[in-house]
Design an enzyme around this catalytic site. Structure first.
Site, PDB file in Angstrom:
ATOM      1  N   GLY A 228     -15.631 -15.580   4.733  1.00  7.58           N
ATOM      2  CA  GLY A 228     -14.969 -14.753   5.739  1.00  7.58           C
ATOM      3  C   GLY A 228     -15.111 -13.279   5.402  1.00  7.58           C
ATOM      4  N   GLY A 229     -14.219 -12.468   5.956  1.00  4.73           N
ATOM      5  CA  GLY A 229     -14.292 -11.020   5.786  1.00  4.73           C
ATOM      6  C   GLY A 229     -14.193 -10.584   4.334  1.00  4.73           C
TER       7      GLY A 229
ATOM      8  N   LYS B 208     -10.045  -4.975  10.273  1.00  7.49           N
ATOM      9  CA  LYS B 208     -11.147  -4.357   9.510  1.00  7.49           C
ATOM     10  C   LYS B 208     -12.451  -4.297  10.306  1.00  7.49           C
ATOM     11  CE  LYS B 208      -9.366  -5.540   4.929  1.00  7.49           C
ATOM     12  NZ  LYS B 208      -9.623  -6.170   3.630  1.00  7.49           N
TER      13      LYS B 208
ATOM     14  N   SER C 183       0.810  -1.232   0.000  1.00  4.98           N
ATOM     15  CA  SER C 183       0.000   0.000   0.000  1.00  4.98           C
ATOM     16  C   SER C 183       0.841   1.279   0.000  1.00  4.98           C
ATOM     17  CB  SER C 183      -0.971   0.001   1.185  1.00  4.98           C
ATOM     18  OG  SER C 183      -1.959  -0.980   0.973  1.00  4.98           O
TER      19      SER C 183
HETATM   20  P1  NDP Z   1     -10.921 -14.837   6.837  1.00  4.83           P
HETATM   21  O1  NDP Z   1      -9.971 -15.417   7.805  1.00  4.83           O
HETATM   22  O2  NDP Z   1     -11.962 -13.865   7.284  1.00  4.83           O
HETATM   23  O3  NDP Z   1     -11.728 -16.041   6.089  1.00  4.83           O
HETATM   24  C1  NDP Z   1     -11.020 -17.139   5.601  1.00  4.83           C
HETATM   25  C2  NDP Z   1     -11.950 -17.968   4.702  1.00  4.83           C
HETATM   26  O4  NDP Z   1     -11.158 -18.993   4.102  1.00  4.83           O
HETATM   27  C3  NDP Z   1     -13.086 -18.666   5.465  1.00  4.83           C
HETATM   28  O5  NDP Z   1     -14.197 -18.752   4.616  1.00  4.83           O
HETATM   29  C4  NDP Z   1     -12.475 -20.066   5.729  1.00  4.83           C
HETATM   30  O6  NDP Z   1     -13.437 -21.083   5.857  1.00  4.83           O
HETATM   31  C5  NDP Z   1     -11.718 -20.274   4.437  1.00  4.83           C
HETATM   32  N1  NDP Z   1     -10.606 -21.228   4.550  1.00  4.83           N
HETATM   33  C6  NDP Z   1      -9.470 -21.087   5.265  1.00  4.83           C
HETATM   34  N2  NDP Z   1      -8.650 -22.159   5.077  1.00  4.83           N
HETATM   35  C7  NDP Z   1      -9.309 -23.004   4.231  1.00  4.83           C
HETATM   36  C8  NDP Z   1      -9.001 -24.269   3.664  1.00  4.83           C
HETATM   37  N3  NDP Z   1      -7.853 -24.892   3.927  1.00  4.83           N
HETATM   38  N4  NDP Z   1      -9.896 -24.834   2.837  1.00  4.83           N
HETATM   39  C9  NDP Z   1     -11.075 -24.213   2.547  1.00  4.83           C
HETATM   40  N5  NDP Z   1     -11.419 -23.001   3.051  1.00  4.83           N
HETATM   41  C10 NDP Z   1     -10.553 -22.408   3.883  1.00  4.83           C
HETATM   42  O7  NDP Z   1      -9.981 -14.208   5.686  1.00  4.83           O
HETATM   43  P2  NDP Z   1     -10.377 -13.066   4.646  1.00  4.83           P
HETATM   44  O8  NDP Z   1     -11.760 -13.365   4.177  1.00  4.83           O
HETATM   45  O9  NDP Z   1     -10.135 -11.722   5.230  1.00  4.83           O
HETATM   46  O10 NDP Z   1      -9.287 -13.252   3.463  1.00  4.83           O
HETATM   47  C11 NDP Z   1      -9.391 -14.311   2.503  1.00  4.83           C
HETATM   48  C12 NDP Z   1      -8.337 -14.119   1.413  1.00  4.83           C
HETATM   49  O11 NDP Z   1      -8.613 -12.958   0.620  1.00  4.83           O
HETATM   50  C13 NDP Z   1      -6.915 -13.959   1.936  1.00  4.83           C
HETATM   51  O12 NDP Z   1      -6.062 -14.779   1.137  1.00  4.83           O
HETATM   52  C14 NDP Z   1      -6.615 -12.495   1.713  1.00  4.83           C
HETATM   53  O13 NDP Z   1      -5.241 -12.255   1.515  1.00  4.83           O
HETATM   54  C15 NDP Z   1      -7.417 -12.217   0.436  1.00  4.83           C
HETATM   55  N6  NDP Z   1      -7.746 -10.764   0.253  1.00  4.83           N
HETATM   56  C16 NDP Z   1      -7.206 -10.099  -0.821  1.00  4.83           C
HETATM   57  C17 NDP Z   1      -7.477  -8.766  -1.040  1.00  4.83           C
HETATM   58  C18 NDP Z   1      -6.871  -8.043  -2.242  1.00  4.83           C
HETATM   59  O14 NDP Z   1      -6.932  -6.815  -2.290  1.00  4.83           O
HETATM   60  N7  NDP Z   1      -6.296  -8.738  -3.199  1.00  4.83           N
HETATM   61  C19 NDP Z   1      -8.346  -8.001  -0.126  1.00  4.83           C
HETATM   62  C20 NDP Z   1      -8.888  -8.806   0.965  1.00  4.83           C
HETATM   63  C21 NDP Z   1      -8.574 -10.127   1.138  1.00  4.83           C
HETATM   64  P3  NDP Z   1     -14.127 -21.414   7.301  1.00  4.83           P
HETATM   65  O15 NDP Z   1     -15.233 -20.430   7.462  1.00  4.83           O
HETATM   66  O16 NDP Z   1     -14.613 -22.825   7.150  1.00  4.83           O
HETATM   67  O17 NDP Z   1     -13.040 -21.257   8.331  1.00  4.83           O
END
Ligand code: NDP
Length: 296
Positions: A129-130, A66, A17
């Site tokens: 997730g988020g 966030k 950023s």
């Molecule tokens: P969270 O921790 O809030 O959510 C993680 C999600 O991934 C949940 O739905 C979780 O499932 C799932 N998950 C985690 N591990 C596994 C696995 N091994 N198999 C299947 N599902 C899995 O993270 P965020 O939502 O904040 O972020 C998710 C991704 O998005 C990250 O990689 C982040 O870097 C990316 N991102 C990129 C951005 C960009 O600008 N390019 C902006 C924001 C995010 P469960 O609910 O079952 O735990």
């Protein structure tokens, strides 16, 4: 006078950023300082308070703050209120104004940069997730034919779909990965963090419709595990989240400064740098030869 901005996260050292916003400032002739600030896991509010006392005019917020930032805001944009998370704070109008530019950044990358309009598409969003929550409203506003949410914990996807369904003028369903069998989609977006651990997702055969785009919100120097999996499963096009990162930053810059910076030159520059870093790493590995453990 130089304006002060920052991104808060933990960890934060590798954030792109500062680099992105400094490039936008140079391009638009804005005089600003943009720093990366590491906030303690239990100390975001204090770190933000200190920044405001220093005269900070705006901030970006990344993992894991966030949702905490959302709760600290005095005012919220409609999209931040729906997302229940903020990544952009305006601090210069006598209060903390929260917004969420992740969804706009994702949609702009897909529709403008990748020339892939969302209208009429069958979309699958992986994860609940988020990140998934943050982009859902923007995806719905693109008027796809349908939007399906799939998550490792199916109840979370079901709850998210139920929460947004009343505002969705199209079929919006949520469930587990097993419910995807026999279905195909034009756009499959990975908003899980599975790629971080190099883990493959349990995707059924035939998931990618002819001409489908696979999009991973994660990005890196080379192909992400999800995109490698998608390519092997027949996705016609693959894209990672570097464009989303740059576009959500451009949207934040627009909120703060009233100018939308051009993103294409910076995106090309960052992509070239990541590729160069990957080539350098591969050359170094080749020079080092096989690791002792791999030798007979
Ligand atoms: P969270 O921790 O809030 O959510 C993680 C999600 O991934 C949940 O739905 C979780 O499932 C799932 N998950 C985690 N591990 C596994 C696995 N091994 N198999 C299947 N599902 C899995 O993270 P965020 O939502 O904040 O972020 C998710 C991704 O998005 C990250 O990689 C982040 O870097 C990316 N991102 C990129 C951005 C960009 O600008 N390019 C902006 C924001 C995010 P469960 O609910 O079952 O735990």
């Amino acid at each position: 006078m130089t304006s002060l901005y920052a991104v808060f996260g933990n960890p934060i050292a590798h954030s792109l950023s500062p680099r992105i916003h400094r490039a936008f400032a140079e391009q638009t002739g804005v005089d600003l300082r943009y720093e990366a600030r590491l906030a303690p896991l239990d100390g975001f509010a204090a770190a933000l308070g200190q920044f405001i006392a220093e005269g900070g005019q705006g901030a970006n917020v990344t993992l894991p703050f966030k949702e905490t930032a959302f709760r600290l805001c005095d005012t919220l944009s409609p999209r931040a209120r729906r997302a229940k998370a903020v990544n952009t704070l305006g601090l210069d109008r006598g209060g903390i104004a929260g917004d969420n530019t992740d969804g706009a950044g994702l949609v702009r990358d897909i529709e403008a940069n990748l020339a892939y309009p969302l209208a009429g598409r069958r979309i699958l969003l992986l994860g609940a997730g988020g990140a998934a929550r943050g982009v859902l409203l923007s995806l719905l506003e693109g008027r796809p034919a349908c939007l399906h949410l799939a998550n490792r914990s199916p109840a979370k996807a079901e709850a998210l779909a139920a929460e947004f369904a009343p505002a969705a003028p199209l079929p919006l369903l949520g469930g587990g990965f097993e419910a995807l069998a026999g279905q195909s989609f034009d756009l499959v977006i990975n908003a899980t963090s599975a790629s971080l651990g190099g883990e493959a997702l349990p995707l059924p055969a035939g998931l990618f419709a002819p001409g489908a785009l696979a999009y991973d919100m994660m990005y890196g120097k080379g192909e992400t595990p999800f995109l490698a999996q998608a390519r092997q499963a027949g996705a016609a096009r693959c894209a990672d989240g570097l464009g989303m990162l740059v576009e959500q930053a451009a949207e934040a810059f627009l909120i703060w400064r009233g100018i939308r910076p051009a993103t294409a030159p910076l995106l090309a520059e960052l992509r070239a740098e990541l590729r160069a870093e990957l080539r350098a790493e591969l050359r170094a590995e080749l020079r080092a030869g096989p690791s002792p453990a791999a030798q007979p």
